[in-house]
Design a protein around this motif. Structure first.
Motif, mmCIF file in Angstrom:
data_model
loop_
_atom_site.group_PDB
_atom_site.id
_atom_site.type_symbol
_atom_site.label_atom_id
_atom_site.label_comp_id
_atom_site.label_asym_id
_atom_site.label_seq_id
_atom_site.Cartn_x
_atom_site.Cartn_y
_atom_site.Cartn_z
ATOM 1 N N GLY A 1 17.561 107.260 0.515
ATOM 2 C CA GLY A 1 16.671 106.160 0.122
ATOM 3 C C GLY A 1 16.079 106.405 -1.261
ATOM 4 O O GLY A 1 16.001 105.497 -2.098
ATOM 5 N N LEU A 2 15.685 107.658 -1.511
ATOM 6 C CA LEU A 2 15.129 107.991 -2.831
ATOM 7 C C LEU A 2 16.198 107.827 -3.914
ATOM 8 O O LEU A 2 15.949 107.240 -4.970
ATOM 9 C CB LEU A 2 14.583 109.434 -2.805
ATOM 10 C CG LEU A 2 14.094 109.979 -4.142
ATOM 11 C CD1 LEU A 2 12.951 109.124 -4.711
ATOM 12 C CD2 LEU A 2 13.628 111.439 -3.991
ATOM 13 N N GLU B 1 9.862 100.215 -0.834
ATOM 14 C CA GLU B 1 9.060 101.346 -0.360
ATOM 15 C C GLU B 1 9.888 102.266 0.531
ATOM 16 O O GLU B 1 10.496 101.825 1.504
ATOM 17 C CB GLU B 1 7.850 100.815 0.413
ATOM 18 C CG GLU B 1 6.858 101.897 0.775
ATOM 19 C CD GLU B 1 5.516 101.308 1.164
ATOM 20 O OE1 GLU B 1 4.623 101.270 0.310
ATOM 21 O OE2 GLU B 1 5.374 100.879 2.322
ATOM 22 N N LEU B 2 9.900 103.530 0.148
ATOM 23 C CA LEU B 2 10.560 104.553 0.959
ATOM 24 C C LEU B 2 9.520 105.115 1.941
ATOM 25 O O LEU B 2 8.413 105.475 1.527
ATOM 26 C CB LEU B 2 11.063 105.673 0.035
ATOM 27 C CG LEU B 2 11.606 106.924 0.705
ATOM 28 C CD1 LEU B 2 12.930 106.626 1.401
ATOM 29 C CD2 LEU B 2 11.808 108.040 -0.324
ATOM 30 N N CYS C 1 9.599 112.645 -5.440
ATOM 31 C CA CYS C 1 9.172 111.242 -5.570
ATOM 32 C C CYS C 1 8.243 111.063 -6.778
ATOM 33 O O CYS C 1 8.328 110.066 -7.495
ATOM 34 C CB CYS C 1 8.476 110.779 -4.293
ATOM 35 S SG CYS C 1 9.616 110.720 -2.889
ATOM 36 N N VAL D 1 16.201 109.643 4.050
ATOM 37 C CA VAL D 1 15.061 109.865 3.162
ATOM 38 C C VAL D 1 15.562 110.159 1.742
ATOM 39 O O VAL D 1 15.225 109.437 0.788
ATOM 40 C CB VAL D 1 14.188 111.027 3.703
ATOM 41 C CG1 VAL D 1 13.125 111.403 2.685
ATOM 42 C CG2 VAL D 1 13.540 110.616 5.022
ATOM 43 N N THR E 1 12.575 101.160 3.326
ATOM 44 C CA THR E 1 13.709 101.969 3.764
ATOM 45 C C THR E 1 13.155 103.355 4.094
ATOM 46 O O THR E 1 12.037 103.674 3.731
ATOM 47 C CB THR E 1 14.814 102.026 2.694
ATOM 48 O OG1 THR E 1 15.963 102.684 3.244
ATOM 49 C CG2 THR E 1 14.371 102.796 1.446
ATOM 50 N N GLY E 2 13.925 104.179 4.780
ATOM 51 C CA GLY E 2 13.436 105.539 5.043
ATOM 52 C C GLY E 2 13.847 106.033 6.402
ATOM 53 O O GLY E 2 14.536 105.326 7.163
ATOM 54 N N THR F 1 24.684 105.468 0.476
ATOM 55 C CA THR F 1 23.531 105.301 -0.423
ATOM 56 C C THR F 1 23.760 104.144 -1.396
ATOM 57 O O THR F 1 22.841 103.371 -1.698
ATOM 58 C CB THR F 1 23.285 106.632 -1.172
ATOM 59 O OG1 THR F 1 23.093 107.652 -0.186
ATOM 60 C CG2 THR F 1 22.073 106.564 -2.069
ATOM 61 N N GLU G 1 17.309 101.274 7.509
ATOM 62 C CA GLU G 1 17.359 102.742 7.632
ATOM 63 C C GLU G 1 18.809 103.209 7.517
ATOM 64 O O GLU G 1 19.689 102.743 8.244
ATOM 65 C CB GLU G 1 16.769 103.172 8.987
ATOM 66 C CG GLU G 1 16.790 104.687 9.197
ATOM 67 C CD GLU G 1 16.028 105.158 10.444
ATOM 68 O OE1 GLU G 1 15.474 104.303 11.182
ATOM 69 O OE2 GLU G 1 15.990 106.375 10.683
#
Ligand code: GLV
Ligand code: MN
Ligand code: MN
Length: 412
Positions: free
Chosen positions: A101-102, A120-121, A48, A98, A79-80, A400, A190
């Motif tokens: 999301g990234l 925001e993750l 990150c 995760v 998200t996350g 994704t 999510e």
């Protein structure tokens, strides 16, 4: 905007994360605040930071990774998912939400997109109940569904409190400040593997979740009378394990007799003391998980199980203490977020289906404080919570891509 997901990089990062485990590959075991969990957190934070994102951690280790928008004061789009894994797990549960999301954020940045609202993750702490007996610990605290002082007193099997172990892992500060302010998120999405067989069987690319089943956790402490396995006659015994075994069978029959096919119950923990072949079990700690999409029906099953446990205890002359660890209502997903996901699927020609989630997720708790929904990726044979859990790199990349599109529209 031309969005491109780096499928190979994402698959490689999922492999790297899976290698951070307390068990040899292909098994993933990563229980919250163990050394493996802390190493996995460090790996994620490295990725990150490399992506130029801002990182904040709260007192229980929930990690917020922010891509600051043009209007940073507006409620963000979240998200996350989670990176902890139950014992003997696979590599995709939580992790695709995760790392996906990234990658969605990186793909949007590569495409030159500038979010109006921050994106925001979130990497939630302890979605799995393995260590502290309740699932979604981080998101429960974020949503206020779990009171901070009760949360700090939760104990693991060794008797260590959440406060002890989080401090040892360098997460200090008061749990009182974890709850997110109202309207912190404009929307929350999510991404997760389905953990069931429907999408694969019906050849559908993605699932859009409309509701999340209502989970409950129960713990039974059973105390009988120990003794010599050879010397004590059968008629005189007060065997704690045999009482537990009967209660486990009652749990199964209560779920089967509920009248609904969405009721499920599982007895997944049974610790027998002293655990010697030639010693009559004197104590048992047993844990069961009961779920339904219908709250009233789930609660009737809980009542039936508690009554059955008392009857077994009386008949077998043992004592049973039953604790309901959590009994959460089902989560309802939000129409605005569902629409954003539907449009994102259409924009990328991905077929989709609306469905319920029979597994629980951090989104169950996020839905209490934000408009939330979930996007499911098919997984092979519907297998999950097993080392052979599998989702293809193509399916993960498709999920994704659609996530990135939905985040863009919700934030733009
Ligand atoms: C989550 O892992 C669940 O048990 O549904
Ligand atoms: Mn899980
Ligand atoms: Mn999960």
């Amino acid at each position: 905007m031309k969005l491109h997901i780096d499928k190979d990089r994402l698959a490689r990062e999922l492999d790297q994360l899976a290698s951070i485990s307390d068990a040899p590959a292909p098994v993933v075991t990563r229980v919250v605040f163990t050394e493996a969990d802390l190493r996995a957190r460090a790996f994620l934070k490295g990725l990150c930071s490399e992506a130029g994102l801002q990182i904040r951690e709260d007192a229980v280790g929930n990690t917020f990774v922010r891509w600051v928008g043009i209007e940073p004061k507006l409620p963000a789009v979240g998200t996350g998912s989670h990176i902890d894994a139950i014992p003997n797990a696979g590599r995709f549960d939580g992790t695709v939400g995760v790392l996906g999301g990234l990658e969605a954020i990186r793909a949007l940045a590569r495409a030159g997109f500038q979010p109006r609202r921050s994106i925001e993750l979130v990497i939630f702490t302890a979605e799995e109940p393995t260590r502290f007996g309740v699932g979604c610990l981080g998101s429960r605290l974020l949503s206020g569904a779990l009171d901070a002082s009760a949360g700090g007193r939760l104990k693991d099997r060794e008797g260590k409190t959440l406060d002890d172990v989080r401090l040892a892992a360098n997460f200090s500060g008061s749990l009182d400040h974890i709850r997110l302010p109202d309207k912190y998120y404009h929307a929350f999405v999510e991404l997760h593997i389905e953990q069931g067989p429907i999408l694969e069987q019906e050849h559908i690319d993605l699932g859009i979740v409309t509701a999340i089943a209502a989970p409950a956790g129960m713990r039974f402490w059973i105390e009988g009378e120990g003794g010599h396995a050879g010397a004590v006659p059968m008629a005189d015994r007060q065997d704690a394990f045999l009482a537990a075994a009967e209660i486990a069978l009652c749990i199964e029959s209560a779920a089967k007799a509920s009248g609904g096919s969405d009721t499920v119950a599982t007895t997944g923990v049974c610790d027998v003391f002293p655990g010697a072949m030639n010693s009559i079990p004197s104590q048992v700690r047993m844990e069961a998980d009961v779920r339904d999409i219908d709250l009233a029906r789930r609660d009737r099953v809980l009542d039936k199980i508690m009554a059955a446990a008392e009857q077994v205890a009386a008949r077998r002359r043992v004592s049973v203490t039953t604790e309901v660890l959590n009994a959460d209502p089902p989560g309802r997903c939000d129409p605005m977020v569902i629409t954003a996901l539907t449009c994102a699927c259409e924009a990328h020609r991905a077929s989709s289906k609306r469905m319920i989630s029979r597994a629980y997720h951090d989104s169950l708790f996020m839905s209490l404080i934000a408009p939330a929904a979930m996007l499911f990726i098919p997984c092979r044979g519907g297998v999950s919570h097993r080392p052979d859990e599998y989702a293809s790199p193509e399916a993960i990349a498709r999920g994704t891509l659609v996530l990135a599109e939905a985040l863009a529209s919700l934030s733009g």
